[in-house]
Design a protein around this motif. Structure first.
Motif, short mmCIF file in Angstrom:
data_model
loop_
_atom_site.label_atom_id
_atom_site.label_comp_id
_atom_site.label_asym_id
_atom_site.label_seq_id
_atom_site.Cartn_x
_atom_site.Cartn_y
_atom_site.Cartn_z
N TYR A 1 35.18 -2.42 -32.19
CA TYR A 1 35.76 -3.44 -33.06
C TYR A 1 35.24 -4.84 -32.74
CZ TYR A 1 39.10 0.32 -34.03
OH TYR A 1 39.68 1.52 -34.37
N LYS A 2 34.29 -4.94 -31.81
CA LYS A 2 33.78 -6.24 -31.36
C LYS A 2 32.40 -6.54 -31.93
CE LYS A 2 35.91 -6.80 -26.77
NZ LYS A 2 35.63 -6.80 -25.33
N HIS A 3 32.12 -7.83 -32.11
CA HIS A 3 30.80 -8.30 -32.53
C HIS A 3 30.41 -9.45 -31.59
CE1 HIS A 3 30.92 -6.01 -36.36
NE2 HIS A 3 32.23 -6.17 -36.19
N PRO A 4 30.00 -9.12 -30.35
CA PRO A 4 29.70 -10.16 -29.37
C PRO A 4 28.61 -11.13 -29.84
CG PRO A 4 29.82 -8.00 -28.34
CD PRO A 4 29.80 -7.77 -29.82
N GLY A 5 28.89 -12.40 -29.72
CA GLY A 5 27.91 -13.43 -30.04
C GLY A 5 27.75 -13.75 -31.50
N SER A 6 28.21 -12.89 -32.40
CA SER A 6 28.01 -13.11 -33.83
C SER A 6 28.93 -14.21 -34.35
CB SER A 6 28.28 -11.82 -34.62
OG SER A 6 28.23 -12.07 -36.02
N THR A 7 28.34 -15.17 -35.07
CA THR A 7 29.12 -16.25 -35.67
C THR A 7 29.35 -16.02 -37.15
OG1 THR A 7 27.08 -17.51 -36.00
CG2 THR A 7 28.34 -17.98 -34.00
N ASN A 8 28.88 -14.88 -37.67
CA ASN A 8 29.12 -14.52 -39.08
C ASN A 8 30.47 -13.82 -39.17
OD1 ASN A 8 26.64 -15.56 -39.82
ND2 ASN A 8 25.59 -13.61 -39.55
N VAL A 9 31.52 -14.59 -39.08
CA VAL A 9 32.87 -14.02 -39.00
C VAL A 9 33.48 -13.92 -40.40
CG1 VAL A 9 35.09 -14.16 -37.85
CG2 VAL A 9 33.08 -15.22 -36.79
N PRO A 10 33.81 -12.72 -40.84
CA PRO A 10 34.40 -12.57 -42.18
C PRO A 10 35.82 -13.08 -42.21
CG PRO A 10 34.48 -10.49 -41.02
CD PRO A 10 33.68 -11.43 -40.14
N ALA A 11 36.31 -13.43 -43.39
CA ALA A 11 37.69 -13.89 -43.53
C ALA A 11 38.64 -12.83 -42.98
CB ALA A 11 38.00 -14.18 -44.99
N GLY A 12 39.50 -13.25 -42.06
CA GLY A 12 40.43 -12.33 -41.42
C GLY A 12 40.01 -11.93 -40.02
N GLY A 13 38.72 -12.09 -39.69
CA GLY A 13 38.23 -11.77 -38.36
C GLY A 13 38.76 -12.76 -37.34
N LEU A 14 38.84 -12.32 -36.09
CA LEU A 14 39.35 -13.17 -35.01
C LEU A 14 38.19 -13.64 -34.14
CD1 LEU A 14 42.44 -11.04 -33.87
CD2 LEU A 14 42.28 -12.72 -35.73
N ALA A 15 38.03 -14.95 -34.01
CA ALA A 15 36.95 -15.54 -33.22
C ALA A 15 37.48 -15.92 -31.84
CB ALA A 15 36.40 -16.78 -33.92
N PHE A 16 36.78 -15.45 -30.79
CA PHE A 16 37.24 -15.63 -29.42
C PHE A 16 36.31 -16.52 -28.59
CE2 PHE A 16 39.52 -11.85 -30.66
CZ PHE A 16 40.70 -11.87 -29.92
N PHE A 17 36.92 -17.21 -27.62
CA PHE A 17 36.21 -18.07 -26.68
C PHE A 17 36.69 -17.77 -25.27
CE2 PHE A 17 36.47 -20.07 -30.74
CZ PHE A 17 35.28 -20.76 -30.92
N SER A 18 35.82 -18.00 -24.29
CA SER A 18 36.23 -17.86 -22.89
C SER A 18 36.54 -19.25 -22.34
CB SER A 18 35.11 -17.18 -22.07
OG SER A 18 33.92 -17.95 -22.11
N GLY A 19 36.77 -19.32 -21.02
CA GLY A 19 37.12 -20.59 -20.40
C GLY A 19 38.63 -20.66 -20.18
N GLY A 20 39.07 -20.54 -18.93
CA GLY A 20 40.50 -20.52 -18.65
C GLY A 20 41.16 -19.32 -19.30
N TYR A 21 42.22 -19.57 -20.05
CA TYR A 21 42.89 -18.48 -20.76
C TYR A 21 42.16 -18.11 -22.05
CZ TYR A 21 46.90 -19.22 -17.67
OH TYR A 21 47.72 -19.30 -16.58
N GLY A 22 41.08 -18.83 -22.36
CA GLY A 22 40.32 -18.56 -23.57
C GLY A 22 40.95 -19.20 -24.80
N HIS A 23 40.45 -18.82 -25.95
CA HIS A 23 41.00 -19.31 -27.22
C HIS A 23 40.66 -18.30 -28.30
CE1 HIS A 23 42.53 -21.94 -30.27
NE2 HIS A 23 41.36 -22.00 -30.89
N VAL A 24 41.51 -18.20 -29.31
CA VAL A 24 41.25 -17.34 -30.45
C VAL A 24 41.76 -18.02 -31.71
CG1 VAL A 24 43.44 -16.07 -30.17
CG2 VAL A 24 41.52 -15.01 -31.41
N MET A 25 41.06 -17.81 -32.81
CA MET A 25 41.48 -18.37 -34.09
C MET A 25 41.07 -17.41 -35.20
SD MET A 25 38.78 -21.53 -34.30
CE MET A 25 36.99 -21.30 -34.27
N ILE A 26 41.65 -17.57 -36.37
CA ILE A 26 41.41 -16.67 -37.48
C ILE A 26 40.47 -17.30 -38.50
CG2 ILE A 26 43.51 -17.43 -38.67
CD1 ILE A 26 43.72 -14.57 -39.82
N SER A 27 39.48 -16.51 -38.94
CA SER A 27 38.54 -16.99 -39.95
C SER A 27 39.19 -16.98 -41.33
CB SER A 27 37.30 -16.08 -39.97
OG SER A 27 36.49 -16.35 -41.10
N ILE A 28 38.89 -18.01 -42.11
CA ILE A 28 39.32 -18.03 -43.51
C ILE A 28 38.10 -17.95 -44.43
CG2 ILE A 28 41.51 -19.19 -43.09
CD1 ILE A 28 40.19 -21.82 -43.94
N GLY A 29 36.93 -17.64 -43.83
CA GLY A 29 35.71 -17.46 -44.59
C GLY A 29 34.87 -18.73 -44.67
#
Length: 278
Positions: free
Chosen positions: A207-235
């Motif tokens: 279910y992962k797409h490491p490194g890909s920035t082509n995130v479809p609407a609804g996909g979850l974009a993740f970041f590292s660093g500390g506790y990390g970060h996640v946000m939802i794509s709206i396209g």
């Protein structure tokens, strides 16, 4: 951003009392990458003729990065070990079941060279030591899907929720609770993970797409660093994120803005898989 869900308050308390700090990791340290070219992987070699150190991948990468420790690097033994992959590869072995395209530019741009499933070969003169990204199954468009995941909302419904909850006013349920927010978008009262980074680690590789920035609407974009970060794509390269537009808010932003303002390395995107129901 970047914090714990209320569902696991014990873990929160341990951290607050000086328990072990969550280890951070860059894309280059993903567990599936071990410097060996194995079945199902696409591999870049530091030298021509499939020699030198190897960097192995199981998915597309839009930007290898240019500096340690956040870049994708050559991990295998031999010449080039530890060097960043960008503009340093000379040959490839495609052990995946899909055609893989190597690009001159980041974000899948510029001139390119295709390698069919099973192919070995040197990068041509226009790409040797001038490689910046690669794409599995070029031309295909990944879509957000909740199939088999048990989410309470579809991708489209989650996007609609995110858009309808955009606010520039402080809301206590959003402040420092990025993983909680994406869980809310998909109908969960809590995501089930103790942090965004833990969420990323728990998502199965299919279910992962490491490194890909082509995130479809609804996909979850993740970041590292500390506790990390996640946000939802709206396209369209845009996302709804908490806190980036002010603590406790939900505003529209981009991957670049998170990296620039918060200095968090981008990990990639996933389908909406949550520990809350797995």
């Amino acid at each position: 951003m970047r914090t714990l869900n209320k569902i696991l308050t014990v873990a929160t308390a341990v951290a607050a009392l000086g328990g072990s700090v969550l280890a951070t990791a860059s894309p280059a340290s993903a567990a599936s990458r071990n410097g060996k070219c194995e079945s199902g992987e696409f591999c870049l070699y530091f030298n021509s003729g499939n020699k030198g150190s190897v960097s192995d991948f199981t998915g597309s990468v839009a930007d290898y990065g240019t500096k340690q420790p956040s870049c994708f690097d050559f991990k295998g033994s031999g010449a080039g070990k530890g060097k960043c992959v960008k503009n340093s590869a000379a040959s490839v072995w495609n052990r995946s079941s899909k055609t893989v395209r190597v690009y001159f530019n980041s974000n899948y741009g510029g001139r390119y060279q295709d390698f069919k499933a099973g192919a070995k070969g040197n990068l041509n003169s226009g790409l040797k030591n001038q490689n910046a990204s690669h794409e599995f199954a070029p031309g295909s468009t990944s879509k957000c899907s909740t199939a088999g995941l048990g989410d309470r909302r579809t991708c489209a419904q989650a996007v609609a929720w995110a858009k309808s909850h955009i606010t520039h006013t402080y809301h206590s349920d959003y402040a420092n609770r990025c993983d909680h927010v994406v869980g809310l978008a998909y109908g969960f009262s809590a995501s089930g993970s103790t942090s965004a980074y833990r969420h990323w680690l728990a998502v199965p590789s299919r279910y992962k797409h490491p490194g890909s920035t082509n995130v479809p609407a609804g996909g979850l974009a993740f970041f590292s660093g500390g506790y990390g970060h996640v946000m939802i794509s709206i396209g369209g390269g845009k996302f709804v994120s908490n806190d980036i537009g002010g603590k406790g808010t939900l505003t529209v932003t981009t991957i670049g803005a998170i990296k620039s303002k918060w200095g968090k390395p981008y990990l990639g995107w996933t389908q909406p898989w949550f520990q809350a129901n797995h």
